[in-house]
Scaffold this active site. Sequence first.
Site, PDB file in Angstrom:
ATOM      1  N   ASP A 267       0.830  -1.205   0.000  1.00 52.54           N
ATOM      2  CA  ASP A 267       0.000   0.000   0.000  1.00 52.54           C
ATOM      3  C   ASP A 267       0.873   1.267   0.000  1.00 52.54           C
ATOM      4  OD1 ASP A 267      -2.862   0.868   0.370  1.00 52.54           O
ATOM      5  OD2 ASP A 267      -2.033   1.829   2.157  1.00 52.54           O
TER       6      ASP A 267
ATOM      7  N   GLU B  81       1.666  -0.326  -4.840  1.00 58.60           N
ATOM      8  CA  GLU B  81       0.717   0.721  -5.174  1.00 58.60           C
ATOM      9  C   GLU B  81       1.502   2.030  -5.135  1.00 58.60           C
ATOM     10  OE1 GLU B  81      -3.463   2.839  -3.883  1.00 58.60           O
ATOM     11  OE2 GLU B  81      -1.909   2.455  -2.411  1.00 58.60           O
TER      12      GLU B  81
HETATM   13  O1  TEU Z   1      -4.898   4.086  -1.426  1.00 56.28           O
HETATM   14  C1  TEU Z   1      -3.981   5.130  -1.620  1.00 56.28           C
HETATM   15  C2  TEU Z   1      -4.476   6.383  -2.217  1.00 56.28           C
HETATM   16  O2  TEU Z   1      -3.795   7.343  -2.071  1.00 56.28           O
HETATM   17  C3  TEU Z   1      -5.725   6.486  -3.049  1.00 56.28           C
HETATM   18  O3  TEU Z   1      -6.418   5.356  -3.108  1.00 56.28           O
HETATM   19  C4  TEU Z   1      -6.569   7.688  -2.707  1.00 56.28           C
HETATM   20  O4  TEU Z   1      -6.056   8.407  -1.683  1.00 56.28           O
HETATM   21  C5  TEU Z   1      -7.993   7.404  -2.346  1.00 56.28           C
HETATM   22  O5  TEU Z   1      -8.604   6.591  -3.293  1.00 56.28           O
HETATM   23  C6  TEU Z   1      -8.731   8.706  -2.241  1.00 56.28           C
HETATM   24  O6  TEU Z   1     -10.079   8.536  -2.277  1.00 56.28           O
HETATM   25  C7  TEU Z   1      -4.524   3.048  -0.581  1.00 56.28           C
HETATM   26  C8  TEU Z   1      -5.624   2.027  -0.509  1.00 56.28           C
HETATM   27  O7  TEU Z   1      -5.818   1.463  -1.781  1.00 56.28           O
HETATM   28  C9  TEU Z   1      -6.855   2.664   0.046  1.00 56.28           C
HETATM   29  O8  TEU Z   1      -7.943   1.805   0.069  1.00 56.28           O
HETATM   30  C10 TEU Z   1      -6.522   3.116   1.457  1.00 56.28           C
HETATM   31  O9  TEU Z   1      -7.619   3.809   1.994  1.00 56.28           O
HETATM   32  C11 TEU Z   1      -5.302   4.023   1.483  1.00 56.28           C
HETATM   33  O10 TEU Z   1      -4.214   3.503   0.720  1.00 56.28           O
HETATM   34  C12 TEU Z   1      -4.796   4.166   2.899  1.00 56.28           C
HETATM   35  O11 TEU Z   1      -4.202   2.977   3.327  1.00 56.28           O
END
Ligand code: TEU
Length: 525
Positions: free
Chosen positions: A204, A258
């Site tokens: 993540d 990610e």
């Molecule tokens: O997401 C990281 C992220 O920065 C984006 O997904 C974005 O901030 C978000 O969609 C805004 O609406 C990851 C995970 O995929 C997500 O589900 C988590 O909430 C986030 O990290 C925090 O761990």
Amino acid sequence: MTTEPGPWWRSAVIYQIYPRSFRDTSGNGVGDLRGIIDGLDHIATLGVDAIWLSPVFTSPMVDHGYDVADYCDIDPSFGTLDDFDELVARAHDRNLRVILDWVPNHSSDAHPWFVESRSSRDNPKRDWYHWRDGTPDRLPNNWTRAFPPDEPAWTWDARTDAWYLNLFSPEQPDLNWANPEVRLAMADTLRFWLDRGVDGFRIDVVHGLGKDPALADVPEEVAGLPAVALIDTELTHDYVREIRSVIDEYDDRVAIGEVFLLESARIAKYYGTGDDELHLAFNFPAMFGPWEAEAWRRNLDGAEEHFTSKGFQTTWVLSNHDNPRHRTRFGGDEAVARAAAVLLLGLPGTPFLYAGEELGLEDAEVPPEAIVDPSGGRRDGCRAPIPWTIGPGHGWASPGTWLPFPPEADEHSVEAQSADPSSTLALYRRLLTLRSASDALRLGGHEIVHDHDGVLAWRRSVGGTDDTNGADDVLVAVNFTSEPVVFEGFADWNSLVSSHPDRAVAQVVGGHMMPDEALWAAPPR
Ligand code: TEU
């Protein structure tokens, strides 16, 4: 022709499960590990190679698992470590690899590390998080957090009169990766799961780990964006190399990052030299584009420029748990969603499917009073529960579910579609069967052969595209328009599969494509 010259993830299709939404066996309205075990036959029949589980670790669930309070245990709402071990064993029995979602950038504020860190200024774990002195009216910098948006990325903690950094919600304090003790402790959490047999990790917000030590302001013109989309330091690459070296202590595992940056060139840097950082990184710019031939031409060219030409494996994602499903994004039309499946599984690289896209699901309508997403509800619709059966409850062991079911849940259920050879599920199964039997589709490069009048077509091949030498050679053609088109040059090719339910398999393409049709075809014999 199924010889695998490289690592498994190069030719794999990876299926993302959002565990809360997959299948409930305990009756609490939230999916669980035993539900995933029950769903393994569906996944194996679909024909994917690996499952990636969004976080299943102990969590207060402020961000539904992306706020981890114990990196080495299973949250009771999902089950137990024994359930997890059984899931890994049953998945491996079916030749399905298991990938966990590791959340190293931040923990939960309920994690014992943070509880200690916030307890006093001289606690040994004080430096495990980012603390800054100051006064409640003076923020340490101008960074904004993601949940809810437009708020500062800092929370004032009156216990010790100091600010702590949180790029997401205040319940998700950022870990301080500059502290070597943090890195050692986090490496051990990886080994804990690797020892239990997991095949890799989706990491993540991995690009966010290394914070500029000065914590300098971001430029005023981008200060409205969440800081997480802007952080990209050299330090992070050191940490990613350390993470990779832990994963390399074990054979055959994968590190998928990610990298939530909005430029492919910057994302590609996280592959390092090609063998010292990530094996795979999501290439989100392609996901954020429209359903248009020109946009997909740019996506393919960009993949070649930033990834393939450097020896990096491209990834493709149309849907995930953070964005409206692609069917919804592309206007809700089932024909377009089916064409998108034919496109996705015909692209050169590693495709990711998001559970439910094989059913052609649309996002659920979530009324304001039912919103549970800390980002303000934007992500609730795509997290709707998977409908397994026809009739009330759709196979969930609970009268109510944590989010409402998606529209037309009976028609879209696994039960309804399994019985229907023209269903979207049947289409995905056919695509995945063809893909697994074709070196060209799994491993081949691509060459654009047509790019006008709203049709984009490319050829996938291994061993050259000389039709006489028996080389594995597949044409992927996508009509992005809602008009029939005549597509010159491949009139005598044979259709292997079409997104259109009425197009008989093996029918000669004849140069005609139906509205919103995508197909795979093989050269004449
Ligand atoms: O997401 C990281 C992220 O920065 C984006 O997904 C974005 O901030 C978000 O969609 C805004 O609406 C990851 C995970 O995929 C997500 O589900 C988590 O909430 C986030 O990290 C925090 O761990």
